[in-house]
Design a protein around this motif. Structure first.
Motif, PDB file in Angstrom:
ATOM      1  N   CYS A 227      47.226  24.582  71.757  1.00 45.68           N
ATOM      2  CA  CYS A 227      47.735  24.351  70.387  1.00 45.68           C
ATOM      3  C   CYS A 227      48.799  22.976  70.188  1.00 45.68           C
ATOM      4  CB  CYS A 227      48.354  25.573  70.054  1.00 45.68           C
ATOM      5  SG  CYS A 227      47.402  27.190  69.888  1.00 45.68           S
ATOM      6  N   THR A 228      48.620  22.294  69.216  1.00 49.27           N
ATOM      7  CA  THR A 228      49.358  21.067  69.257  1.00 49.27           C
ATOM      8  C   THR A 228      50.507  21.415  68.264  1.00 49.27           C
ATOM      9  OG1 THR A 228      47.718  20.110  67.636  1.00 49.27           O
ATOM     10  CG2 THR A 228      47.707  19.689  70.197  1.00 49.27           C
ATOM     11  N   GLY A 229      51.617  20.133  68.453  1.00 47.43           N
ATOM     12  CA  GLY A 229      52.525  20.285  67.264  1.00 47.43           C
ATOM     13  C   GLY A 229      53.942  20.552  67.993  1.00 47.43           C
ATOM     14  N   LYS A 240      40.505  39.415  69.672  1.00 47.16           N
ATOM     15  CA  LYS A 240      39.602  38.248  69.719  1.00 47.16           C
ATOM     16  C   LYS A 240      40.256  36.888  69.094  1.00 47.16           C
ATOM     17  CE  LYS A 240      37.686  39.137  65.061  1.00 47.16           C
ATOM     18  NZ  LYS A 240      36.584  39.420  64.215  1.00 47.16           N
ATOM     19  N   ASP A 241      41.347  37.036  68.708  1.00 44.60           N
ATOM     20  CA  ASP A 241      41.988  36.058  67.914  1.00 44.60           C
ATOM     21  C   ASP A 241      42.670  35.166  68.683  1.00 44.60           C
ATOM     22  OD1 ASP A 241      40.577  36.731  65.644  1.00 44.60           O
ATOM     23  OD2 ASP A 241      42.478  37.563  64.637  1.00 44.60           O
ATOM     24  N   VAL A 242      42.898  33.840  68.427  1.00 40.66           N
ATOM     25  CA  VAL A 242      44.057  32.891  68.881  1.00 40.66           C
ATOM     26  C   VAL A 242      44.950  32.831  67.589  1.00 40.66           C
ATOM     27  CG1 VAL A 242      42.745  30.901  68.344  1.00 40.66           C
ATOM     28  CG2 VAL A 242      44.670  30.714  70.002  1.00 40.66           C
ATOM     29  N   TYR A 243      46.431  32.658  67.960  1.00 33.87           N
ATOM     30  CA  TYR A 243      47.252  32.560  66.816  1.00 33.87           C
ATOM     31  C   TYR A 243      48.594  31.666  67.016  1.00 33.87           C
ATOM     32  CZ  TYR A 243      49.904  36.440  68.642  1.00 33.87           C
ATOM     33  OH  TYR A 243      50.577  37.379  69.268  1.00 33.87           O
ATOM     34  N   GLY A 244      49.278  31.288  66.029  1.00 30.28           N
ATOM     35  CA  GLY A 244      50.449  30.648  66.207  1.00 30.28           C
ATOM     36  C   GLY A 244      51.063  29.867  64.805  1.00 30.28           C
ATOM     37  N   GLN A 245      52.011  30.299  64.468  1.00 29.22           N
ATOM     38  CA  GLN A 245      52.804  29.421  63.290  1.00 29.22           C
ATOM     39  C   GLN A 245      51.877  29.569  62.088  1.00 29.22           C
ATOM     40  OE1 GLN A 245      54.605  25.816  64.114  1.00 29.22           O
ATOM     41  NE2 GLN A 245      55.923  26.571  65.700  1.00 29.22           N
ATOM     42  N   GLY A 246      51.576  30.857  61.687  1.00 27.19           N
ATOM     43  CA  GLY A 246      50.837  30.985  60.210  1.00 27.19           C
ATOM     44  C   GLY A 246      49.276  30.909  60.577  1.00 27.19           C
ATOM     45  N   ALA A 247      48.795  30.436  61.442  1.00 20.45           N
ATOM     46  CA  ALA A 247      47.255  30.343  61.672  1.00 20.45           C
ATOM     47  C   ALA A 247      46.631  31.170  62.587  1.00 20.45           C
ATOM     48  CB  ALA A 247      46.678  28.963  61.858  1.00 20.45           C
ATOM     49  N   ARG A 248      45.406  31.958  62.141  1.00 21.43           N
ATOM     50  CA  ARG A 248      44.809  32.801  63.095  1.00 21.43           C
ATOM     51  C   ARG A 248      43.406  32.774  62.887  1.00 21.43           C
ATOM     52  NH1 ARG A 248      47.567  37.555  65.052  1.00 21.43           N
ATOM     53  NH2 ARG A 248      46.192  39.066  65.801  1.00 21.43           N
ATOM     54  N   VAL A 252      36.893  32.784  70.482  1.00 17.85           N
ATOM     55  CA  VAL A 252      35.575  32.198  70.750  1.00 17.85           C
ATOM     56  C   VAL A 252      34.647  33.165  69.884  1.00 17.85           C
ATOM     57  CG1 VAL A 252      33.829  32.207  72.449  1.00 17.85           C
ATOM     58  CG2 VAL A 252      36.269  31.942  73.281  1.00 17.85           C
ATOM     59  N   THR A 253      33.778  32.186  69.232  1.00 14.52           N
ATOM     60  CA  THR A 253      32.755  32.882  68.486  1.00 14.52           C
ATOM     61  C   THR A 253      31.341  32.123  68.313  1.00 14.52           C
ATOM     62  OG1 THR A 253      31.967  33.359  66.216  1.00 14.52           O
ATOM     63  CG2 THR A 253      33.555  31.787  66.360  1.00 14.52           C
ATOM     64  N   GLY A 254      30.333  32.582  69.272  1.00 11.08           N
ATOM     65  CA  GLY A 254      29.246  32.219  69.402  1.00 11.08           C
ATOM     66  C   GLY A 254      29.555  30.745  70.342  1.00 11.08           C
ATOM     67  N   GLY A 255      29.062  29.635  69.942  1.00 15.01           N
ATOM     68  CA  GLY A 255      29.204  28.677  70.806  1.00 15.01           C
ATOM     69  C   GLY A 255      30.373  27.580  70.522  1.00 15.01           C
ATOM     70  N   TYR A 256      31.388  28.157  69.730  1.00 10.34           N
ATOM     71  CA  TYR A 256      32.719  27.575  69.355  1.00 10.34           C
ATOM     72  C   TYR A 256      33.903  28.131  69.850  1.00 10.34           C
ATOM     73  CZ  TYR A 256      29.127  25.732  65.872  1.00 10.34           C
ATOM     74  OH  TYR A 256      27.984  25.553  65.338  1.00 10.34           O
ATOM     75  N   VAL A 257      34.637  27.371  69.734  1.00  9.47           N
ATOM     76  CA  VAL A 257      36.064  27.838  70.250  1.00  9.47           C
ATOM     77  C   VAL A 257      37.176  27.314  69.231  1.00  9.47           C
ATOM     78  CG1 VAL A 257      36.587  26.001  71.668  1.00  9.47           C
ATOM     79  CG2 VAL A 257      37.836  27.974  71.932  1.00  9.47           C
ATOM     80  N   PHE A 258      38.389  28.091  68.989  1.00 13.20           N
ATOM     81  CA  PHE A 258      39.262  27.720  67.947  1.00 13.20           C
ATOM     82  C   PHE A 258      40.653  27.583  68.565  1.00 13.20           C
ATOM     83  CE2 PHE A 258      36.609  29.572  64.737  1.00 13.20           C
ATOM     84  CZ  PHE A 258      36.807  28.534  63.642  1.00 13.20           C
ATOM     85  N   HIS A 259      41.403  26.440  68.003  1.00 15.38           N
ATOM     86  CA  HIS A 259      42.756  26.276  68.462  1.00 15.38           C
ATOM     87  C   HIS A 259      43.469  26.049  67.297  1.00 15.38           C
ATOM     88  CE1 HIS A 259      41.917  21.767  68.662  1.00 15.38           C
ATOM     89  NE2 HIS A 259      43.057  21.694  68.097  1.00 15.38           N
ATOM     90  N   VAL A 260      45.064  26.131  67.435  1.00 17.76           N
ATOM     91  CA  VAL A 260      45.803  25.628  66.302  1.00 17.76           C
ATOM     92  C   VAL A 260      46.290  24.533  66.411  1.00 17.76           C
ATOM     93  CG1 VAL A 260      48.023  26.443  64.891  1.00 17.76           C
ATOM     94  CG2 VAL A 260      46.506  28.263  66.159  1.00 17.76           C
ATOM     95  N   ALA A 261      46.404  23.696  65.282  1.00 17.03           N
ATOM     96  CA  ALA A 261      46.875  22.415  65.386  1.00 17.03           C
ATOM     97  C   ALA A 261      47.777  21.952  64.082  1.00 17.03           C
ATOM     98  CB  ALA A 261      45.509  21.474  65.469  1.00 17.03           C
ATOM     99  N   PHE A 262      48.236  20.931  64.178  1.00 14.88           N
ATOM    100  CA  PHE A 262      49.149  20.564  62.858  1.00 14.88           C
ATOM    101  C   PHE A 262      48.648  19.044  62.314  1.00 14.88           C
ATOM    102  CE2 PHE A 262      52.001  24.002  63.108  1.00 14.88           C
ATOM    103  CZ  PHE A 262      52.218  24.082  64.469  1.00 14.88           C
TER     104      PHE A 262
END
Length: 475
Positions: A227-229, A240-248, A252-262
């Motif tokens: 996570c950046t910023g 299942k969730d990644v979260y940080g500073q208001g975003a969630r 991992v879902t299917g072949g994708y991955v999420f991260h929190v950014a600014f």
């Protein structure tokens, strides 16, 4: 003295010292059944288990009589099979869960103990209850997890400790074994003592406050999610969730991955969610690149004023989002669906305010329950339940002031919505989900069924037993 703990949970893997041996016990002895890899080798005779007779009320959405039943027990739903845990004295493990399972908390932990203990894993056919396979293991932890692409799977952990010898300190190693619905081993991995989660076929560990490491259990290069910023934090909730500073959003879902950014152009930093290809790390989609839906208050920079954003689902090239409606209404959200490729919004948006109920949140604040086909959503509002079509953003119905408020609990695959009413939420109703027609009232909350996705069969566990029903069209 051994202590058993059984419960329903999303995130409990961080505090347990665990043990399993598949095919032999801690001393290396062969199990009494002598089966391969701890398997009993029990033939599938196709016979239904001789369980208790169901004497409860008829449940809309289910057949009149169970397809089969078991003595009091709870199960992990693995798709084509149910997994049961039994002990040497013949008892089956139970979750000791509340009278209804909160949406999003269906994940079951069927065994947890302070010391390794022999248990039997029974894989039973969903439709008939026939035993497909058994495995005898020593375990301190048996729980549901997911394999790649969200496939339901079983996680069993082991630990071994080497004593200090004067030169080296005591060392504990954890081993995670993941099984598929047929009882076959999907993957196995070891980790030193410490906190980690198992999700989507990966070991998930915190590297630092802003970084998670995802290591494939079946082999492959670890992937770091950062996570950046300024003052960035990146946490995984164990479900299942990644979260940080208001975003969630889903880690991992299917072949994708999420991260929190600014986004660097913001004068006031606001969290964004970035979806990348899990294998390559290439950015695929971001909340920073789409237009917030109508109903979301914007600040002087034309950005969402609340800074709260959720990704609730990724399916069939579409992303379901929930946006904080405004700065001062933390319980009010706006849902909208976007096309992954173009970033354009699909259909309309729905604005709703929900009633605080932490136990019922699927994705933390502001979530709602969805139908199995992901076409409908329902939320508990100030006046009771509201139901709408997700993609179109069209509200189908909502309770009004003066009605008996209902909290939605679960959709069936065939059009029934179950909910609870009363100050103690101890009475259940069944409604036709699209029309609001009451199909049954005064149902026990323990009889609100869970549903097996491949078969559509419904099941629940009461003090009388574990019951599995074929599905039936809404009355």
């Amino acid at each position: 003295m051994k202590k058993h703990v059984t419960y329903t949970t999303i995130a409990t893997v961080l505090m347990l010292s665990l043990g399993l041996v598949t095919g032999c016990d801690a001393s290396g002895d062969t199990p009494s059944n002598g089966g391969k890899e701890g398997s009993s080798g029990a033939p599938d005779n196709g016979e239904k288990p001789k369980g208790p007779v169901y004497d409860g009320p008829a449940i809309p959405g289910l057949g009149e009589q169970p397809a089969w039943s078991m003595p009091r027990a709870d199960a992990i739903d693995l798709g084509d099979t149910f997994l049961f845990v039994s002990y040497a004295d013949g008892r089956y493990s139970t979750d000791d869960k509340p009278s209804y399972v909160p949406p999003g908390a269906e994940t079951s932990t069927l065994h947890a103990s302070d010391e390794p203990e022999p248990v039997t894993l029974e894989f039973r056919d969903v439709k008939t209850g026939a035993v497909r396979k058994t495995l005898k293991v020593k375990a301190t932890y048996v729980t549901a997890t997911t394999w790649h692409n969200g496939v339901s799977a079983l996680e069993v952990r082991t630990s071994s400790t080497s004593a200090a010898d004067g030169l080296t300190a005591e060392k504990t190693v954890h081993t995670v074994t993941v099984y598929g619905g047929d009882g076959s081993q999907l993957g196995k991995a070891e980790r030193p003592q410490g906190d980690f989660d198992v999700h989507e076929g990966h070991i998930i560990e915190s590297v630092d406050a802003a970084t998670l490491q995802l290591t494939p259990i079946d082999g492959g290069k670890p992937r770091k999610v950062t996570c950046t910023g300024r003052l960035a934090k990146c946490r995984f909730d164990g479900g299942k969730d990644v979260y940080g500073q208001g975003a969630r959003g889903p880690l991992v879902t299917g072949g994708y991955v999420f991260h929190v950014a600014f986004a660097p152009t913001y004068k006031k930093e606001q969290a964004q969610l970035v979806m990348s290809d899990l294998a390559t790390g290439e950015k695929v989609w971001s909340t920073a690149d789409v237009t917030p839906p109508a109903g979301v208050e914007l600040n002087e920079n034309k950005q969402p004023a609340s800074g709260e954003i959720r990704v609730l689902d990724v399916r069939d090239g579409k992303i379901l989002t929930a946006w904080g409606a405004d700065t001062f209404a933390s319980d009010t959200w706006v849902t909208a669906t976007y096309d992954v490729t173009t970033g354009r919004q699909i259909g309309g948006a729905v604005k709703y305010a929900y009633v605080d109920a932490a136990a019922d949140a699927v994705n933390s604040d502001g979530s709602f329950i969805r139908s199995p086909d992901h076409q409908l959503a329902a939320s508990a509002t100030e006046n009771g339940t509201a139901v709408w079509q997700i993609a179109e953003g069209k509200e189908l119905w909502a309770q009004q002031a003066g009605e008996n408020p209902m909290t939605p609990r679960r959709f069936s695959p065939n059009g029934v919505l179950y909910g609870t009413v009363g100050t103690d939420d101890m009475t259940a109703l069944a409604l036709e989900s699209r029309t609001k027609k009451v199909l049954a009232k005064n149902l026990p909350t323990a009889n609100i069924p869970l549903f097996n996705e491949p078969s559509g069969y419904g099941y629940f566990s009461t003090g009388s037993g574990f019951f599995v029903f074929p599905s039936r069209a809404a009355w």
